[in-house]
Write an enzyme that holds these catalytic residues in place. Sequence first.
Site, PDB file in Angstrom:
ATOM      1  CB  THR A   1      -0.657  -0.175   1.202  1.00 50.93           C
ATOM      2  OG1 THR A   1      -1.750   0.962   1.029  1.00 50.93           O
ATOM      3  CG2 THR A   1       0.218  -0.351   2.225  1.00 50.93           C
TER       4      THR A   1
ATOM      5  CE  LYS B   1      -4.696  -1.046   0.083  1.00 45.61           C
ATOM      6  NZ  LYS B   1      -4.026  -1.269  -0.527  1.00 45.61           N
TER       7      LYS B   1
ATOM      8  N   GLY C   1      -5.199   6.645   7.651  1.00 44.84           N
ATOM      9  CA  GLY C   1      -5.572   5.983   6.688  1.00 44.84           C
ATOM     10  C   GLY C   1      -4.126   4.531   6.768  1.00 44.84           C
TER      11      GLY C   1
ATOM     12  CB  SER D   1       5.684  -1.082  -0.328  1.00 41.02           C
ATOM     13  OG  SER D   1       3.985  -0.933  -1.447  1.00 41.02           O
TER      14      SER D   1
END
Length: 177
Positions: free
Chosen positions: A4, A36, A48, A127
């Site tokens: 994500t 998210k 988030g 990431s």
Amino acid sequence: MHATTILMVRKGGRVVIGGDGQVSLGQTIVKGNARKVRRLAKGSVIGGFAGATADAFTLFERLEAKLEQYPGQLTRACVELTKDWRTDRYLRRLEAMMLVADKDVSLLLSGAGDVLEPEGGVMAIGSGGNYALAAARALEDGEHDAEAIVRRALGIAAEICVYTNGNLVIEQLDTAE
């Protein structure tokens, strides 16, 4: 944390948090439109998450409870949550990070006990977080508003990071500026 990218930008009287929708399991994309980023505390807080989905939902529920216990005090609620996160046997196994914001403050929360305020009003996790952070910092001095910066920076991250896609969820609040 893989799978994500979540980005927060505070600029021009607004705070915006955006995230992509990709959920990956190893090298496979299992869902492309996950949500998210969401509103908390009856809409006065946005947040988030990056990391394990069930863990993040647990943390959102715990944060909601802390916000009910300390209404209008996001920083205190987050500090209390991270204290629990570090000391509770169940919670300390949770693998997630969170970005949260209200009209006054923006914070990063982690299981390591971090409650960090961003330098310069921009922060990212996940990431693809470093890609989105670099792009947002490059864009923040320009004419773009906070939402445009989030959209463009997440788009750049999606072009670079294989764990990030272009299905964006964006939430925003007016700030105290």
